[in-house]
Motif scaffolding. Structure first.
Motif, short mmCIF file in Angstrom:
data_model
loop_
_atom_site.label_atom_id
_atom_site.label_comp_id
_atom_site.label_asym_id
_atom_site.label_seq_id
_atom_site.Cartn_x
_atom_site.Cartn_y
_atom_site.Cartn_z
N GLY A 6 -3.65 11.41 10.50
CA GLY A 6 -4.76 10.47 10.38
C GLY A 6 -4.95 9.98 8.96
O GLY A 6 -5.22 8.80 8.73
N VAL A 7 -4.78 10.87 8.00
CA VAL A 7 -4.88 10.47 6.58
C VAL A 7 -3.78 9.47 6.24
O VAL A 7 -4.01 8.49 5.52
N LEU A 8 -2.57 9.71 6.74
CA LEU A 8 -1.48 8.78 6.49
C LEU A 8 -1.82 7.38 6.98
O LEU A 8 -1.50 6.37 6.34
N ASN A 9 -2.49 7.30 8.13
CA ASN A 9 -2.83 6.01 8.71
C ASN A 9 -4.02 5.36 8.02
O ASN A 9 -3.99 4.17 7.69
N VAL A 10 -5.08 6.14 7.79
CA VAL A 10 -6.29 5.56 7.24
C VAL A 10 -6.11 5.15 5.79
O VAL A 10 -6.77 4.23 5.29
N SER A 11 -5.19 5.78 5.07
CA SER A 11 -4.95 5.45 3.66
C SER A 11 -3.85 4.42 3.48
O SER A 11 -3.67 3.88 2.38
N GLY A 12 -3.07 4.17 4.53
CA GLY A 12 -1.95 3.25 4.42
C GLY A 12 -0.68 3.88 3.92
O GLY A 12 0.35 3.20 3.78
N LEU A 13 -0.71 5.20 3.64
CA LEU A 13 0.47 5.87 3.09
C LEU A 13 1.62 5.87 4.09
O LEU A 13 2.79 5.85 3.69
N ALA A 14 1.31 5.89 5.38
CA ALA A 14 2.38 5.91 6.39
C ALA A 14 3.29 4.70 6.27
O ALA A 14 4.48 4.78 6.57
N SER B 245 3.80 2.87 3.38
CA SER B 245 4.45 2.73 2.07
C SER B 245 5.40 3.86 1.73
O SER B 245 6.32 3.68 0.93
N LEU B 246 5.21 5.04 2.35
CA LEU B 246 6.01 6.19 1.95
C LEU B 246 7.49 5.99 2.27
O LEU B 246 8.35 6.36 1.47
N GLY C 60 -3.39 4.14 -2.21
CA GLY C 60 -3.87 3.84 -0.88
C GLY C 60 -5.07 2.92 -0.87
O GLY C 60 -5.58 2.52 -1.93
N THR C 61 -5.53 2.61 0.31
CA THR C 61 -6.70 1.74 0.46
C THR C 61 -7.98 2.56 0.27
O THR C 61 -8.05 3.74 0.65
N PRO C 62 -9.02 1.96 -0.33
CA PRO C 62 -10.27 2.71 -0.53
C PRO C 62 -10.98 2.97 0.80
O PRO C 62 -10.98 2.13 1.70
N ASN C 63 -11.59 4.15 0.92
CA ASN C 63 -12.31 4.53 2.15
C ASN C 63 -13.52 5.36 1.79
O ASN C 63 -13.47 6.20 0.87
N ASP C 64 -14.59 5.15 2.52
CA ASP C 64 -15.77 6.00 2.37
C ASP C 64 -15.57 7.30 3.13
O ASP C 64 -14.82 7.36 4.11
#
Length: 658
Positions: free
Chosen positions: A435-443, A445-446, A170-174
């Motif tokens: 929200g995690v799926l969206n903020v990480s980009g997993l939604a 790519s999955l 996923g994308t890096p996030n603080d």
């Protein structure tokens, strides 16, 4: 008056008795009343009349604060411990302050985006982290550790997703960005699931509680017992009819089992069924109520928002699959009752249909009006439900034996608040995962990963989806399973070429069927406790009884005709009729009885005929249209029925001569 009541709570209903007379108990009741009252006011546009522009996210935060406060004041931190300890009161105050402050200042908080400059940013970060922790604790108290574990894993993934190898990276996030995004963004806790729950679902839970607690539920039960009790295996058939009616209103399999099972399970046991089989009948019949229009369960309203279609479209698409579900169950019960020689209900156990209607016919008016407003006026589903609630109160006043006093009328709102606590916590937790799926980009790519793993084979992907839904459903309520599957798996099914409504109904069906799938099958376990049967054996019997129903999702997902999606009504009717015939032949194969007893070769033949008839209309297998498989099923099925009928007739003639 032998009226029934609805146990509409979730896996762990709020406990009000220990502290009902204490100060915290009174405060908790105020918030339980406030949840449905605020929901009705928001749906009717009261804030606009008062000149207040209230976003749905703000209202969601308000109701979330009410729910958390009520949970901390009524549900103890540990089972068996007293509720409303000093810590619980402190948590309730913190929940109310944090959610209230965020709701009041929501526009200002989101105007800065997700950056955290200065003291205001620190406040946003603290409030975001506090809200997520409170939601996790509320979920733990209401549903247990499984959903909590899933939320914690999702949060860990959001932080460390950049270190995950392969396509799931996923994308890096603080941490501050993650927390504030989950707290304030409409794609996080305040997303579609919570928004639909505090408006539409709230209105229908209020309707269900009003109907069951003011006398309408007794009408459903009397009609089921009176109409089915005169037939062989009448108690089991009445259970199916009553549970389908109740389940369509309540939307909760466990509540449905408790409500109807206390009457139907003892009747089935007196009719000759052992406790495990009696419990299985009630569990399977109650489970299907979440799939049956016009109301279905909470997940159906969330589905409509996910798909951006009117709820009527979802209900219409779900109609034929739901009817096939109950045809399959009813056929298997009928064949089992005939094979076992189960008796009819005694005359004194069968309510008179005429008397039942004469006593409570007024409760049919709200349902008729609900259907009209819901499907023919274009009004919002929540508005239709509120109209029906008002008519339920009027219907109760028109029924002398059900005329409620003020306490009974108000209790509907308290029980509605209790019924909503677990649903609100579930959808808030699901919002964290989404929200995690969206903020990480997993939604994004999955879906591609799932299609790549299955090499684009839609059948394998469907099987994997079904297994995942069943596993998730073993520890979570249906609404949570659907929301997660709709976010994780349904997009891959749609990318694989399936109709969007069919894909979402598919994952919903298997989430519902998890309620009767061992080793953790909440509906079967609840029925076993009422029947005083063995829990696991009841679960196994539920699987046997509902075996044909597990084929229904695969049937409609490949046949848009059954969903009334873009196909002719003639093809839809043909698919439905051949589906009914296929369910009957498959039920005969499972029960070993179809007109007469089936030997092993005839059971295999019946199964093959059923499978050929169940193949979706319009599908081609190896360039062979399923119209030929339907024809084969008819050509071989009719002679089998004729043969069994003449064999049974010859047997009866022989017995008469001797």
């Amino acid at each position: 008056m032998n009226d029934i009541t609805s146990a509409a709570g979730g896996p762990r209903e709020a406990e009000s008795d220990p502290s009902a007379s204490s100060g915290s108990g009174v405060v908790a009741k105020i918030f339980l009343y406030a949840i449905p009252i605020a929901g009705v006011g928001y749906t009717l546009g009261v804030p606009e009349y008062l000149g207040v522009a209230l976003w749905r996210e703000q209202f969601g935060l308000l109701i979330l604060g009410f729910a958390l406060t009520a949970i901390f004041l009524t549900v103890p931190m540990r089972v068996g411990k007293p509720s409303s300890s000093l810590l619980d009161v402190g948590l309730a105050i913190v929940a109310l302050v944090v959610c209230g402050y965020t709701a009041w200042n929501y526009e200002a908080l989101i105007s800065y985006g997700y950056a955290v400059p200065g003291i205001e940013g620190a406040v946003k970060l603290v409030f975001a982290g506090t809200t997520i922790v409170l939601v996790i604790e509320g979920v733990r108290r209401m549903t247990g550790w499984i959903l909590v574990g899933l939320v914690v894993v999702a949060l860990a993934y959001a932080k460390f997703s950049e270190y995950v190898p392969g396509a799931l990276r996923g994308t890096p996030n603080d941490v501050d960005h993650i927390l504030i995004y989950l707290h304030l963004d409409p794609a996080g806790i305040l997303g579609v699931p919570l928004g639909v729950t505090v408006t539409t679902v709230l209105a229908y839970v209020l309707l269900g509680n009003a109907l069951f607690r003011l006398g309408g539920g007794q009408l459903f039960l009397d009609l089921a017992l009176g109409s089915m009790g005169r037939y062989r295996g009448g108690a089991a058939k009445a259970s199916v009819l009553a549970s389908s009616l109740f389940g369509s209103i309540s939307g909760s399999a466990v509540a449905n089992v408790v409500t109807t099972g206390i009457v139907t399970i003892p009747l089935m046991k007196r009719s000759g069924l052992d406790p495990e089989r009696a419990g299985a009948v009630e569990a399977v019949a109650s489970t299907g109520g979440q799939l049956l229009p016009p109301i279905m369960g909470a997940a159906a309203f969330i589905m409509a928002d996910f798909l951006s279609v009117p709820y009527a479209t979802v209900a219409l698409a779900a109609l034929m699959p739901a009817l096939l579900f109950y045809v399959a169950i009813f056929a298997q019960i009928h064949l089992r009752a005939t094979r076992m020689g189960m008796p009819r209900l005694e005359a004194e156990e069968r309510p008179s249909l005429r008397s039942a209607l004469r006593a409570r016919w007024t409760f049919l008016i709200p349902l008729v009006v609900l259907l009209y407003v819901l499907f023919f006026t274009g009004r919002q589903p929540a508005e239709a439900a509120i109209v029906a609630v008002v008519l339920v109160y009027l219907a109760a006043w028109m029924s002398p034996q059900d005329r409620p006093d003020l306490r009974r009328m108000l209790s509907v709102f308290e029980h509605t608040g209790r019924s909503l606590l677990d649903i609100i916590m579930i959808v808030a937790a699901a919002g964290v995962v989404i929200g995690v799926l969206n903020v990480s980009g997993l939604a994004f790519s999955l879906a591609l990963v799932l299609l790549e793993v299955t090499d684009g084979n839609i059948v394998i992907l469907l099987v994997i989806s079904a297994v995942v839904a069943l596993v998730l459903g073993m520890g979570m309520p249906t609404t949570a399973v659907y929301v997660l599957m709709a976010s994780l798996v349904a997009p891959a099914l749609v990318k694989g070429g399936l109709n969007p409504i069919g894909a979402h109904l598919f994952v919903l069906y298997f989430g519902v069927l998890s309620m009767i799938t061992p080793p953790i099958c909440l509906a079967a376990f609840t029925a076993a406790s009422i029947a005083k049967g063995h829990y696991m054996r009841t679960g196994v019997e539920s699987i046997k009884l509902g075996a044909v129903a597990f084929f229904v999702p695969f049937l409609f997902v490949f046949s848009p005709a059954l969903l009334l999606q873009g196909e002719s009504y003639l093809l839809a009717l043909w698919a439905f009729l051949t589906g009914i015939a296929g369910c009957i032949f498959l039920a005969g194969a499972f029960e070993g009885y179809l007109v007469g007893l089936l030997s092993l070769p005839l059971r295999v033949a019946s199964a093959l005929i059923g499978a050929s008839l169940l193949l979706p209309a319009g599908l081609q297998i190896s360039d062979i249209p399923t119209v030929y498989t339907d024809a084969a099923g008819i050509v071989f099925g009719l002679p089998l029925i004729v043969y069994l009928w003449f064999r049974r007739r010859a047997t009866r003639i022989g017995e008469a001569k001797t």
